[in-house]
Scaffold this motif. Structure first.
Motif, mmCIF file in Angstrom:
data_model
loop_
_atom_site.group_PDB
_atom_site.id
_atom_site.type_symbol
_atom_site.label_atom_id
_atom_site.label_comp_id
_atom_site.label_asym_id
_atom_site.label_seq_id
_atom_site.Cartn_x
_atom_site.Cartn_y
_atom_site.Cartn_z
ATOM 1 N N GLN A 80 -70.436 22.838 67.312
ATOM 2 C CA GLN A 80 -70.487 21.480 67.859
ATOM 3 C C GLN A 80 -69.971 20.429 66.875
ATOM 4 O O GLN A 80 -70.019 19.232 67.161
ATOM 5 N N ASP A 81 -69.481 20.885 65.695
ATOM 6 C CA ASP A 81 -68.950 19.969 64.677
ATOM 7 C C ASP A 81 -69.963 18.907 64.276
ATOM 8 O O ASP A 81 -69.638 17.725 64.145
ATOM 9 N N THR A 82 -71.194 19.310 64.086
ATOM 10 C CA THR A 82 -72.246 18.347 63.755
ATOM 11 C C THR A 82 -73.087 18.834 62.578
ATOM 12 O O THR A 82 -73.191 20.038 62.321
ATOM 13 N N ALA A 83 -73.686 17.862 61.893
ATOM 14 C CA ALA A 83 -74.696 18.169 60.883
ATOM 15 C C ALA A 83 -76.052 18.111 61.547
ATOM 16 O O ALA A 83 -76.418 17.089 62.138
ATOM 17 N N ILE A 84 -76.800 19.206 61.460
ATOM 18 C CA ILE A 84 -78.107 19.268 62.121
ATOM 19 C C ILE A 84 -79.236 19.489 61.116
ATOM 20 O O ILE A 84 -80.387 19.678 61.487
ATOM 21 N N HIS A 116 -63.739 13.064 55.633
ATOM 22 C CA HIS A 116 -63.557 12.544 56.982
ATOM 23 C C HIS A 116 -62.751 13.509 57.852
ATOM 24 O O HIS A 116 -62.988 13.625 59.057
ATOM 25 N N ALA A 117 -61.810 14.224 57.216
ATOM 26 C CA ALA A 117 -60.913 15.118 57.957
ATOM 27 C C ALA A 117 -61.593 16.407 58.393
ATOM 28 O O ALA A 117 -61.011 17.175 59.166
ATOM 29 N N LEU A 118 -62.814 16.661 57.945
ATOM 30 C CA LEU A 118 -63.538 17.840 58.416
ATOM 31 C C LEU A 118 -63.928 17.715 59.877
ATOM 32 O O LEU A 118 -64.167 18.713 60.554
ATOM 33 N N GLY A 119 -64.030 16.469 60.369
ATOM 34 C CA GLY A 119 -64.362 16.247 61.772
ATOM 35 C C GLY A 119 -65.819 16.483 62.106
ATOM 36 O O GLY A 119 -66.156 16.760 63.263
ATOM 37 N N ILE A 120 -66.696 16.359 61.111
ATOM 38 C CA ILE A 120 -68.128 16.578 61.329
ATOM 39 C C ILE A 120 -68.831 15.246 61.583
ATOM 40 O O ILE A 120 -68.594 14.267 60.869
ATOM 41 N N THR A 121 -69.689 15.204 62.575
ATOM 42 C CA THR A 121 -70.481 14.009 62.842
ATOM 43 C C THR A 121 -71.942 14.263 62.496
ATOM 44 O O THR A 121 -72.416 15.396 62.514
ATOM 45 N N ASP A 122 -72.646 13.184 62.202
ATOM 46 C CA ASP A 122 -74.036 13.281 61.767
ATOM 47 C C ASP A 122 -75.006 13.287 62.943
ATOM 48 O O ASP A 122 -75.004 12.377 63.779
ATOM 49 N N LYS A 123 -75.818 14.327 63.018
ATOM 50 C CA LYS A 123 -76.897 14.395 64.007
ATOM 51 C C LYS A 123 -78.239 14.634 63.302
ATOM 52 O O LYS A 123 -79.205 15.057 63.936
#
Length: 265
Positions: A80-84, A116-123
């Motif tokens: 999901q390209d997220t930090a959990i 930024h280029a990793l495409g990970i968003t913060d959750k």
């Protein structure tokens, strides 16, 4: 009598294609005892043509290395390209990669995608400042681990520059590189770096911008004769480097760069 003088050459990364299964299997069989996987293969494949061409300052890696970085970061849901969870680093494989690279040549640099280029968003963190501190802190650990294992420094690649990342990470051993910068991008990079990478078409604009900054090294990407002539009309030859970032499937890219990186004296 006029003669050709070579310029210093510097690689800023390479994006090698994925190998066929037989080539990968053959390579893995020759590299037992290290983390011999697809990412290590591509890292090695990114460096080999630079060394063969005689690039003065080679650089393994590129944007493709994002898969390895994600592999080293805990707390991610990669699907999901997220930090959990809390971002931490497992850097064992980075040491393996560094040994692979430095076995070819000492003090080679390595190219990463910028955070930024990793495409990970913060959750997980729920706070911008904490999120940036976590990600840039992880990058510091990863880059320090590789430098301790013999890597000379890092190029961080991204066309969408983030000032918070640049201010947190740019330094003598960390160079931010935008393959296709606009004027605002160049101004931002000049704010934090004393050297700048720019293509032939942007040289005029970059020279004008540089009047307000302290730029002491120009990396001209894929320079042609006009570009070299123009930059040398503003700078001494020891301030000019011919730079390359290979995104094409071409065994001649780096050789052509070396051949074209000359000026007449």
């Amino acid at each position: 009598m006029p003669k050709e003088i070579p310029l210093t050459t510097r690689a800023l990364g390479t994006e090698p294609g994925k190998p066929d299964l037989s080539s990968l299997s053959e390579w893995i069989s020759k590299h037992r005892g290290i983390q011999a996987d697809l990412m290590a293969y591509r890292l090695d494949a990114s460096l080999a043509p630079e060394l063969a061409a005689g690039i003065s300052f080679p650089c393994a890696g590129g944007l493709f290395y994002h898969e390895r970085i994600r592999e080293c970061l805990t707390g991610l849901n990669n699907k999901q390209d997220t930090a959990i969870g809390e971002i931490q680093v497992d850097s064992a494989v980075l040491i393996s990669d560094s040994i692979l690279v430095t076995s070819q040549k000492n003090e080679v640099w390595c190219a990463f995608p910028a955070p930024h280029a990793l495409g990970i968003t913060d959750k997980y963190y729920g706070d911008d400042d904490e999120w940036y501190e976590a990600v840039t802190g992880a990058y510091r650990i990863m880059m320090r681990t590789m430098r301790d294992a013999g890597i000379g420094g890092h190029v961080l690649i991204d066309n969408t520059l983030d000032e918070r990342e640049i201010s947190a990470l740019a330094g003598k051993k960390v160079f931010f590189f935008s393959p296709s910068p606009g004027k605002k991008d160049l101004a931002l990079l000049m704010e934090y770096q004393r050297q700048i990478a720019v293509g032939n078409r942007m040289l005029d604009s970059a020279i004008d911008l540089a009047n307000g900054y302290e730029i002491n090294r120009w990396i001209v990407l894929n320079p042609d004769k006009e570009g070299i002539r123009f930059i040398l009309s503003h700078c001494d030859p020891d301030q000019v480097v011919a730079g390359g970032y290979c995104t094409v499937e071409s065994g001649t890219y780096w050789k052509n760069l070396v051949d074209s990186a000359v000026y007449i004296k």
